[in-house]
Design a protein around this motif. Structure first.
Motif, PDB file in Angstrom:
ATOM      1  N   GLU A 309       0.791  -1.238   0.000  1.00  0.00           N
ATOM      2  CA  GLU A 309       0.000   0.000   0.000  1.00  0.00           C
ATOM      3  C   GLU A 309       0.819   1.282   0.000  1.00  0.00           C
ATOM      4  O   GLU A 309       0.270   2.365   0.114  1.00  0.00           O
ATOM      5  N   LYS A 310       2.130   1.159  -0.152  1.00  0.00           N
ATOM      6  CA  LYS A 310       2.950   2.370  -0.237  1.00  0.00           C
ATOM      7  C   LYS A 310       2.921   2.858  -1.685  1.00  0.00           C
ATOM      8  O   LYS A 310       3.018   2.058  -2.620  1.00  0.00           O
ATOM      9  N   ARG A 311       2.825   4.159  -1.843  1.00  0.00           N
ATOM     10  CA  ARG A 311       2.805   4.736  -3.192  1.00  0.00           C
ATOM     11  C   ARG A 311       4.254   4.980  -3.632  1.00  0.00           C
ATOM     12  O   ARG A 311       4.982   5.735  -2.981  1.00  0.00           O
ATOM     13  N   ALA A 343       2.869  -2.743  -3.421  1.00  0.00           N
ATOM     14  CA  ALA A 343       3.051  -1.291  -3.540  1.00  0.00           C
ATOM     15  C   ALA A 343       2.121  -0.733  -4.610  1.00  0.00           C
ATOM     16  O   ALA A 343       1.753  -1.442  -5.558  1.00  0.00           O
ATOM     17  N   ARG A 344       1.728   0.543  -4.466  1.00  0.00           N
ATOM     18  CA  ARG A 344       0.922   1.206  -5.506  1.00  0.00           C
ATOM     19  C   ARG A 344       1.898   1.959  -6.400  1.00  0.00           C
ATOM     20  O   ARG A 344       2.409   3.019  -6.032  1.00  0.00           O
ATOM     21  N   VAL A 345       2.159   1.382  -7.557  1.00  0.00           N
ATOM     22  CA  VAL A 345       3.205   1.928  -8.422  1.00  0.00           C
ATOM     23  C   VAL A 345       2.606   2.908  -9.430  1.00  0.00           C
ATOM     24  O   VAL A 345       1.625   2.610 -10.115  1.00  0.00           O
ATOM     25  N   VAL A 346       3.229   4.076  -9.520  1.00  0.00           N
ATOM     26  CA  VAL A 346       2.803   5.120 -10.453  1.00  0.00           C
ATOM     27  C   VAL A 346       4.017   5.424 -11.318  1.00  0.00           C
ATOM     28  O   VAL A 346       5.085   5.751 -10.796  1.00  0.00           O
ATOM     29  N   PHE A 373       5.503  12.075  -8.398  1.00  0.00           N
ATOM     30  CA  PHE A 373       5.934  12.463  -7.041  1.00  0.00           C
ATOM     31  C   PHE A 373       4.747  12.697  -6.107  1.00  0.00           C
ATOM     32  O   PHE A 373       4.908  12.717  -4.889  1.00  0.00           O
ATOM     33  N   ASP A 374       3.531  12.894  -6.677  1.00  0.00           N
ATOM     34  CA  ASP A 374       2.356  13.209  -5.856  1.00  0.00           C
ATOM     35  C   ASP A 374       2.076  12.116  -4.827  1.00  0.00           C
ATOM     36  O   ASP A 374       1.776  10.970  -5.200  1.00  0.00           O
ATOM     37  N   GLY A 375       2.177  12.437  -3.577  1.00  0.00           N
ATOM     38  CA  GLY A 375       1.841  11.490  -2.508  1.00  0.00           C
ATOM     39  C   GLY A 375       2.760  10.284  -2.430  1.00  0.00           C
ATOM     40  O   GLY A 375       2.418   9.291  -1.779  1.00  0.00           O
ATOM     41  N   ALA A 376       3.938  10.360  -3.082  1.00  0.00           N
ATOM     42  CA  ALA A 376       4.826   9.185  -3.107  1.00  0.00           C
ATOM     43  C   ALA A 376       5.655   9.093  -1.827  1.00  0.00           C
ATOM     44  O   ALA A 376       6.069  10.104  -1.266  1.00  0.00           O
ATOM     45  N   GLU A 377       5.893   7.846  -1.433  1.00  0.00           N
ATOM     46  CA  GLU A 377       6.762   7.623  -0.272  1.00  0.00           C
ATOM     47  C   GLU A 377       8.199   7.406  -0.742  1.00  0.00           C
ATOM     48  O   GLU A 377       9.135   7.449   0.061  1.00  0.00           O
ATOM     49  N   ALA A 378       8.331   7.132  -2.030  1.00  0.00           N
ATOM     50  CA  ALA A 378       9.667   6.989  -2.629  1.00  0.00           C
ATOM     51  C   ALA A 378       9.531   7.147  -4.136  1.00  0.00           C
ATOM     52  O   ALA A 378       8.484   6.811  -4.704  1.00  0.00           O
ATOM     53  N   VAL A 379      10.575   7.679  -4.768  1.00  0.00           N
ATOM     54  CA  VAL A 379      10.609   7.722  -6.234  1.00  0.00           C
ATOM     55  C   VAL A 379      11.874   6.999  -6.691  1.00  0.00           C
ATOM     56  O   VAL A 379      12.958   7.198  -6.130  1.00  0.00           O
ATOM     57  N   VAL A 380      11.682   6.139  -7.690  1.00  0.00           N
ATOM     58  CA  VAL A 380      12.788   5.314  -8.190  1.00  0.00           C
ATOM     59  C   VAL A 380      13.131   5.743  -9.617  1.00  0.00           C
ATOM     60  O   VAL A 380      12.234   5.899 -10.444  1.00  0.00           O
ATOM     61  N   ILE A 381      14.418   5.922  -9.905  1.00  0.00           N
ATOM     62  CA  ILE A 381      14.848   6.152 -11.294  1.00  0.00           C
ATOM     63  C   ILE A 381      15.227   4.782 -11.847  1.00  0.00           C
ATOM     64  O   ILE A 381      16.147   4.127 -11.345  1.00  0.00           O
ATOM     65  N   LYS A 397      10.032  17.870  -3.935  1.00  0.00           N
ATOM     66  CA  LYS A 397      10.092  17.278  -2.598  1.00  0.00           C
ATOM     67  C   LYS A 397       8.781  17.507  -1.845  1.00  0.00           C
ATOM     68  O   LYS A 397       8.284  16.618  -1.133  1.00  0.00           O
ATOM     69  N   GLY A 398       8.218  18.696  -2.027  1.00  0.00           N
ATOM     70  CA  GLY A 398       6.987  19.061  -1.317  1.00  0.00           C
ATOM     71  C   GLY A 398       5.792  18.201  -1.711  1.00  0.00           C
ATOM     72  O   GLY A 398       4.813  18.105  -0.954  1.00  0.00           O
ATOM     73  N   GLN A 399       5.859  17.576  -2.892  1.00  0.00           N
ATOM     74  CA  GLN A 399       4.738  16.728  -3.339  1.00  0.00           C
ATOM     75  C   GLN A 399       4.776  15.333  -2.701  1.00  0.00           C
ATOM     76  O   GLN A 399       3.806  14.601  -2.747  1.00  0.00           O
ATOM     77  N   MET A 400       5.948  14.990  -2.140  1.00  0.00           N
ATOM     78  CA  MET A 400       6.101  13.614  -1.636  1.00  0.00           C
ATOM     79  C   MET A 400       5.709  13.519  -0.156  1.00  0.00           C
ATOM     80  O   MET A 400       5.792  14.493   0.579  1.00  0.00           O
ATOM     81  N   VAL A 401       5.320  12.300   0.234  1.00  0.00           N
ATOM     82  CA  VAL A 401       5.003  12.067   1.645  1.00  0.00           C
ATOM     83  C   VAL A 401       6.314  11.987   2.435  1.00  0.00           C
ATOM     84  O   VAL A 401       6.476  12.598   3.487  1.00  0.00           O
TER      85      VAL A 401
END
Ligand code: UDX
Length: 429
Positions: A309-311, A343-346, A373-381, A397-401
């Motif tokens: 359930e992590k975005r 995980a909820r992958v976007v 990045f909206d509501g994400a707990e992590a972003v992966v390249i 950064k401000g868009q992320m949890v």
């Protein structure tokens, strides 16, 4: 010269277009009539920088045309290139049924001397089989020679690679065929290596496997960097400055993918074993490559503890930058693994979303990189697209949890991101 290329896939299409670009008259043959119709109407089925333009200009000058008839192609050319797929079989060997079928079809319409060139990546000794097959089905008894001419183009810069090759390899067992092949490649001003057919076939598998070995080597060293506190970028620069080693293909990351390396290494292992020469070194290259994704996912899991359930935002789906190709893409494998763990992958990719979507039913695609990045707990390249470097990192950064960045391709400036307040994790950094 008059040339035909059988198979309008990646290699066939780019090769045909570039041959026309240097002045040859080229017929591209494909048995998929829909594809032929599309190409005739000026649309190109793959994304490859510069390709559409050279196809358009050469069709306009009359030097490039498309047909679905092998007879038409063979009739209208001195040299016939075979560039059909050689997909992997479940046991890692190469499926040569398309090559065999095309060899039979060419034999059936041969009326005068032709050079039949194998451009597809094939196991050593395939040329011998092609020659035997053509002889068997060549009812008119026409003269012919078989040549191996492997292609070394990379997706994403295929046109540039073809127009300015490092080298041309021509495997020919006849002077007549070698002379014709040299004439085709004269306009490219590249060093030409004439070998026997078997050696030319081996050069392709040996070169690709060596490049994959370089990637796995640096990835293994990256793991040692992580364990010891050293920096992989500095280690790779220092190693790569040695001319005997070279800096290319020493970029640590999520490992290699694509339509060539994974398949070619498996094939080379199978070929070697069939010849009674086990190739354990390449098995290790494969094992390191597979472990690379496991190790990276563990880092994400270690940071987030539970993925369910992590975005998680994923930037990049193509197997590498500047292509829309997602075949054996590590980025796709990564998305699947994260989604499998709940995980909820976007995801976002500049070119590959249409091709990726059917493989990733549970993954949400976004129209802009910023949106993942909206509501994400992590972003992966996951793919090394240059444009990801230029994102407005200060505001994202401000868009992320929680501001966690996992750079699977080591393309970002770790120090700068840390200064912005991100928790940055790369590979071997
Ligand atoms: C490869 C060969 O380079 C080419 O000569 C051959 O004709 C076909 O196979 P391609 O599959 O287009 O070309 O991609 P390439 O640029 O070689 O990259 C392959 C994979 O290795 C990609 O997934 C890329 O991300 C990865 N890679 C590449 C690394 O992980 N590190 C590097 O340093 C270089």
């Amino acid at each position: 010269m008059r040339l035909s290329i059988i198979g309008s896939g990646y290699v066939g299409l780019v090769t045909g277009a570039c041959f026309a670009e240097v002045g040859h008259h080229v017929v591209c043959v494909d048995n998929d009539s829909e594809k032929v119709r599309m190409l005739r109407s000026g649309r190109v089925p793959i994304y490859e920088p510069g390709l559409e333009e050279i196809i358009r200009t050469n069709v306009a000058t009359g030097r490039l045309r498309f047909t679905d008839s092998i007879e038409d192609g063979v009739e209208d050319s001195e040299v016939v290139f075979i560039a059909v797929p050689t997909p992997p079989l479940p046991d890692g060997k190469v499926d040569l049924t398309y090559i065999e079928k095309v060899a039979r079809e060419i034999a059936g319409v041969l009326r005068g001397y032709r050079v039949i060139v194998d451009k597809s990546t094939v196991p050593v000794k395939t040329g011998e089989k092609v020659a035997e097959t053509i002889s068997r089905y060549n009812r008119a008894g026409a003269e012919f020679d078989v040549v191996s001419n492997p292609e070394f183009l990379r997706e994403g810069c295929a046109v540039a690679d073809l127009m300015r090759p490092d080298r041309i390899v021509i495997g020919a067992n006849s002077d007549r065929a070698a002379a014709l092949m040299k004439r085709i490649y004269e306009p490219f001003h590249a060093p030409i290596y004439i070998t026997d057919i078997n050696s030319a076939e081996l050069i392709k598998h040996a070169a690709n496997s060596f490049l994959a070995l370089k990637i796995s080597y640096i990835n293994a060293v990256a793991a040692i960097c992580e364990a010891s506190g050293a920096h992989i970028d500095d280690v790779a620069d220092g190693m790569g400055a040695d001319k005997r080693i070279g800096r290319d293909f020493l970029n640590a990351g999520l490992g290699y993918g694509g339509s060539c390396f994974p398949k070619d290494i498996k094939a080379f292992i199978a070929i070697a074993e069939e010849l009674g020469v086990p190739f354990g070194l390449l098995r290790e290259v494969e094992a390191i490559n597979a472990a690379q994704l496991d190790r990276f996912i563990k880092k994400i899991r270690d940071a987030l503890w539970v993925l369910k359930e992590k975005r998680i935002g994923v930037l990049g789906l193509a197997f590498k930058a500047n292509t829309d190709d997602v075949r054996s893409s590590t980025a796709i494998a990564l998305c699947k693994r994260l989604a499998d763990e709940g995980a909820r992958v976007v995801a976002y990719d500049p070119q590959a979303m249409a091709k990726a979507a059917p493989e990733l039913p549970g993954v949400e695609m976004r129209g802009r990189a910023e949106d993942v990045f909206d509501g994400a707990e992590a972003v992966v390249i996951a793919t090394e697209w240059k444009e990801f470097r230029a994102l407005p990192w200060a505001s994202l950064k401000g868009q992320m949890v929680t501001p966690l960045i996992f750079d699977g391709r080591n393309i970002l400036d770790a120090g700068a991101l840390r200064q912005l307040g991100y928790r940055y994790t790369g590979v071997g950094r």
